[in-house]
Design a protein around this motif. Structure first.
Motif, short mmCIF file in Angstrom:
data_model
loop_
_atom_site.label_atom_id
_atom_site.label_comp_id
_atom_site.label_asym_id
_atom_site.label_seq_id
_atom_site.Cartn_x
_atom_site.Cartn_y
_atom_site.Cartn_z
N TRP A 84 11.94 25.34 -0.53
CA TRP A 84 12.30 24.82 -1.86
C TRP A 84 12.03 23.32 -1.96
O TRP A 84 11.42 22.84 -2.93
CB TRP A 84 13.78 25.12 -2.14
N THR A 85 12.49 22.58 -0.96
CA THR A 85 12.35 21.12 -1.00
C THR A 85 10.89 20.70 -0.97
O THR A 85 10.48 19.79 -1.70
CB THR A 85 13.10 20.48 0.19
N SER A 86 10.08 21.36 -0.15
CA SER A 86 8.66 21.02 -0.06
C SER A 86 7.95 21.26 -1.38
O SER A 86 7.07 20.48 -1.78
CB SER A 86 8.00 21.84 1.06
N ILE A 87 8.33 22.33 -2.09
CA ILE A 87 7.74 22.60 -3.40
C ILE A 87 8.07 21.47 -4.37
O ILE A 87 7.20 20.97 -5.10
CB ILE A 87 8.23 23.95 -3.95
N MET A 88 9.33 21.07 -4.39
CA MET A 88 9.76 20.01 -5.31
C MET A 88 9.12 18.67 -4.95
O MET A 88 8.64 17.94 -5.83
CB MET A 88 11.29 19.87 -5.27
N VAL A 89 9.11 18.33 -3.67
CA VAL A 89 8.56 17.04 -3.23
C VAL A 89 7.06 16.99 -3.52
O VAL A 89 6.55 15.98 -4.04
CB VAL A 89 8.82 16.83 -1.72
N ALA A 90 6.35 18.05 -3.19
CA ALA A 90 4.91 18.07 -3.43
C ALA A 90 4.59 17.98 -4.91
O ALA A 90 3.69 17.24 -5.32
CB ALA A 90 4.31 19.35 -2.83
N SER A 91 5.33 18.70 -5.72
CA SER A 91 5.06 18.72 -7.16
C SER A 91 5.34 17.38 -7.82
O SER A 91 4.75 17.05 -8.86
CB SER A 91 5.90 19.81 -7.83
#
Length: 416
Positions: free
Chosen positions: A328-335
């Motif tokens: 979840w965090t990686s999706i948010m950070v990358a986006s």
């Protein structure tokens, strides 16, 4: 940006895009691919003779100095190099940067042969100056796109950088194991030469430039910028600082909380999964978000999501739940990356895109350099403290999100 037209991806041909992304890849890969070579030269039994004569603690200090000094050099000089590119010719300055980068890759090869730490240090410094080609290439992408198209191009920039970060060390390690510590430098030299040749084959769009303005003036581009540029720069720094805190905290959390060694398969697959998740997210999520909300709304949403993700990462009780929170965090950070870079670009004038991208690059370098020193100190206070500070950082970043820019408002009106 200050233009009212709505350029599309068609303004940049596919060969031009490929070359620009290849140059952006070199800017990151030149650092990550060569890391295993520097480790080999300073911290193993195959170290340079001068390093072998030092205690291990001194060799670690020397390694840290060589690896961290380059980002500081880049942070100081890159904005001025980019201003020269905006003032005169981005293509010419990029070509010169590639020549400088090539020289920076050649010098370590001679340093290894001569056993000279000074030459190795100088080569790393020179290469860091050559990496200024990266934000200049980004500026060309930003200068010839707007709205969703710009967000897509910036997403691909992040994909290329993430790929270099995720796979560069593995490639460098393999090359070092097979052919010795010179091999990663030869590989990067080859990429630089190929980029230089391809750059002279493609045609770049005409750039807006201010012929009468001093390239050393940093006040002039600020005066032309829309309100909110400095808060956007602050967001770049805070977000990169926060993500880097957690990213480097991983090496402490896994072994100390769950006895999972950094040499083990779990750690290797965990780090690989971060790269894959981030790349996949960058390809789809930002554009999907911009299809249903404004840039400002999308940016606030993903920053809030990243902050929540950091809290979850700090409190997860098992490795499995940590992996779920990481996804979840990686999706948010990358986006968030293409969104805040697009927000920053929209607030700089067409003629200052190189300067804006260089400042963002400087913020990224500063954030990762500082956290390299701070993470270990914070872990000594509490194991999870870096990740908790990262959560606070994303909460602060949400407060810095400026209102929608004039360009975004015009695009929204045009599409309604």
């Amino acid at each position: 940006m200050t233009t009212h037209a709505m350029p599309s991806i068609a303004h940049l041909s596919k060969p031009t895009l490929l070359v620009l992304y290849f140059i952006i890849f070199l800017g990151s890969a030149g650092f990550f691919i060569t890391i295993p070579a520097y480790v080999n030269l300073f911290l193993t039994d195959h170290s340079l003779a001068i390093a072998q004569a030092m205690p291990l603690e001194d060799r670690r200090t020397l390694f840290g100095t060589v690896m961290s000094a380059a980002p500081f050099i880049s942070m100081f000089f890159t904005p001025f190099i980019a201003r020269f590119a905006d003032r005169y010719s981005r293509k010419l300055v990029m070509a010169l940067c590639l020549v400088v980068a090539a020289l920076g890759f050649v010098m370590p090869v001679y340093a290894i042969i001569a056993g000279s730490v000074a030459l190795l240090f100088a080569g790393n410094m020179i290469n860091s100056l050559g990496s200024a080609s990266q934000p200049i290439a980004q500026a060309i992408l930003a200068d010839n796109s707007q709205g969703k198209t710009k967000a897509t191009l910036m997403s691909l920039v992040a994909v290329v950088m993430t790929a270099a970060m995720s796979f560069g060390p593995a490639l460098g390690s393999k090359l070092t194991a097979l052919y010795g510590p010179q091999a990663p430098f030869y590989a990067c030299l080859l990429i630089a030469v190929v980029c230089f040749i391809l750059l002279h084959i493609i045609q770049l769009p005409k750039q807006a430039s201010l012929k009468q303005e001093s390239p050393f003036s940093l006040a002039a581009p600020l005066s032309r910028s829309q309100k909110g540029l400095l808060p956007c720069l602050a967001i770049v720094f805070i977000c990169q600082f926060s993500w880097s805190l957690y990213f480097q905290n991983i090496s402490f959390i896994l072994p100390q909380k769950w006895q999972l060694a950094v040499e083990g398969e779990f750690y290797q697959y965990f780090m690989l999964a971060i790269g894959i998740v981030m790349i996949a997210s960058l390809l789809f999520v930002p554009r999907l978000l911009l299809a249903i909300m404004t840039l400002t709304q999308a940016l606030r949403s993903v920053l809030t999501g990243a902050g929540i993700g950091m809290v979850l990462l700090a409190i997860t009780p098992t490795p499995t739940t940590h992996v779920i929170a990481m996804v979840w965090t990686s999706i948010m950070v990358a986006s968030s990356f293409p969104l805040y870079i697009t927000a920053l670009s929209d607030r700089a004038s067409d003629s200052d895109q190189g300067w804006a991208m260089a400042l963002s690059s400087a913020m990224v370098g500063l954030a990762w350099t500082l956290t390299g020193y701070l993470t270990a100190i914070l872990v000594n206070i509490h194991l999870i403290l870096p990740t908790l500070i990262a959560a606070v950082g994303y909460a602060i970043a949400v407060l810095f999100v400026p209102r929608q820019s004039q360009v975004n408002n015009q695009e929204a009106q045009a599409s309604s």
